[in-house]
Write an enzyme that holds these catalytic residues in place. Structure first.
Site, PDB file in Angstrom:
ATOM      1  N   HIS A  52      -3.130  25.383  20.916  1.00 58.58           N
ATOM      2  CA  HIS A  52      -4.051  26.440  21.348  1.00 58.58           C
ATOM      3  C   HIS A  52      -4.515  27.298  20.178  1.00 58.58           C
ATOM      4  O   HIS A  52      -3.909  27.316  19.101  1.00 58.58           O
ATOM      5  CB  HIS A  52      -3.383  27.321  22.405  1.00 58.58           C
TER       6      HIS A  52
ATOM      7  N   GLU B 205       5.095  25.982  26.397  1.00 60.27           N
ATOM      8  CA  GLU B 205       5.995  26.295  25.296  1.00 60.27           C
ATOM      9  C   GLU B 205       7.411  26.458  25.850  1.00 60.27           C
ATOM     10  O   GLU B 205       7.623  26.566  27.060  1.00 60.27           O
ATOM     11  CB  GLU B 205       5.522  27.594  24.613  1.00 60.27           C
ATOM     12  N   ARG B 206       8.353  26.474  24.968  1.00 57.92           N
ATOM     13  CA  ARG B 206       9.745  26.696  25.358  1.00 57.92           C
ATOM     14  C   ARG B 206       9.900  28.090  25.972  1.00 57.92           C
ATOM     15  O   ARG B 206       9.389  29.077  25.439  1.00 57.92           O
ATOM     16  CB  ARG B 206      10.635  26.583  24.122  1.00 57.92           C
ATOM     17  N   TYR B 207      10.604  28.164  27.104  1.00 53.78           N
ATOM     18  CA  TYR B 207      10.904  29.453  27.728  1.00 53.78           C
ATOM     19  C   TYR B 207      11.998  30.127  26.908  1.00 53.78           C
ATOM     20  O   TYR B 207      13.062  29.548  26.667  1.00 53.78           O
ATOM     21  CB  TYR B 207      11.361  29.247  29.170  1.00 53.78           C
ATOM     22  N   MET B 208      11.749  31.360  26.460  1.00 49.82           N
ATOM     23  CA  MET B 208      12.662  32.035  25.540  1.00 49.82           C
ATOM     24  C   MET B 208      13.550  33.090  26.198  1.00 49.82           C
ATOM     25  O   MET B 208      14.328  33.767  25.526  1.00 49.82           O
ATOM     26  CB  MET B 208      11.862  32.683  24.398  1.00 49.82           C
TER      27      MET B 208
ATOM     28  N   GLN C  31       6.256  34.188  22.209  1.00 46.08           N
ATOM     29  CA  GLN C  31       5.477  34.170  23.442  1.00 46.08           C
ATOM     30  C   GLN C  31       6.176  33.418  24.568  1.00 46.08           C
ATOM     31  O   GLN C  31       6.226  33.894  25.694  1.00 46.08           O
ATOM     32  CB  GLN C  31       4.097  33.538  23.183  1.00 46.08           C
TER      33      GLN C  31
END
EC number: 3.1.3.-
Length: 230
Positions: free
Chosen positions: A24, A102-105, A36
């Protein structure tokens, strides 16, 4: 005159599905080095310009996608829309999935990286990456999504498939493909860069062709020899 870049072109081989994996456009969180994860951030004016330039560049190369699959987060949706608009491909079948997120943080989402590192140290964790989605779960989600989309594309006769995703996700896909001997996590995947991977149907093999091409921004790419990976 458009510079010739091997494999950065339409694929017309029925035995191959060419994946154009796009990150993106830039967000304000990118600029401020804020994690993010699943936060639904928007691209900023620079990100809009990057996506617009990519669209124009794809059109100049005569690249036409048969299908587009994007992460369902806003920054990818916005990038997808601009790329398709400016490459004159707004009618290409497009879908959105949480599988390419994206990876969940977890608790550290919204923190700057330096803040997240301090938080991890304070809570006895060796790395801020230990929070949120576990690496094995992240890999399983991403690779399951890629394999599912490739299988569906194969059944539909798709030859050129665009996947729009995130920096960490693209690095993890490259690591899964054993690119650079599992050191893919060290690669910087720039905003709106294009990574090209061919899936060969008869051998069921993925081959990385280009990594992180940003020539639409006036830059280059990581050098990739033909790697038969997974």
């Amino acid at each position: 005159m458009t510079k010739e870049v091997p494999y950065y072109c339409d694929n017309d081989d029925n035995n191959i599905i060419r994946l154009f994996i796009i990150r993106h456009g830039q967000t304000e969180h990118n600029v401020k080095k804020i994690l993010q994860g699943h936060k639904d951030t928007s691209i900023n004016p620079t990100g809009e310009e990057q996506a617009t330039k990519l669209g124009h560049y794809l059109r100049s190369r005569g690249i036409h996608f048969d299908k587009v699959v994007s992460s369902d987060l806003k920054r990818c949706r916005q990038t997808t829309a601009l790329v398709l608009k400016h490459s004159k491909q707004e009618n290409v079948p497009t879908s959105y999935t949480s599988g390419l997120r994206e990876r969940y943080m977890g608790v550290i989402e919204g923190m700057q990286i330096t803040e997240a590192e301090k938080y991890a140290d304070k809570h006895g964790e060796g790395s801020f990456r230990n929070f949120g989605e576990k690496s094995d779960d992240f890999v399983a989600r991403l690779t399951g999504c890629v394999e599912e989309e490739v299988a569906e594309a194969s059944n539909e006769g798709v030859k050129n498939l665009a996947l729009v995703s995130h920096g960490g996700a693209i690095r993890m896909i490259l690591q899964w493909l054993k690119y650079e001997n599992h050191q893919a996590h060290k690669i910087i995947v720039f905003n709106t860069s294009v990574t090209i991977v061919d899936y060969v149907k008869d051998s069921k093999q993925f081959i990385v062709r280009r990594v992180g091409n940003t020539q639409h921004l006036g830059d280059g790419e990581f050098v990739v020899s033909d790697l038969r990976l997974r």
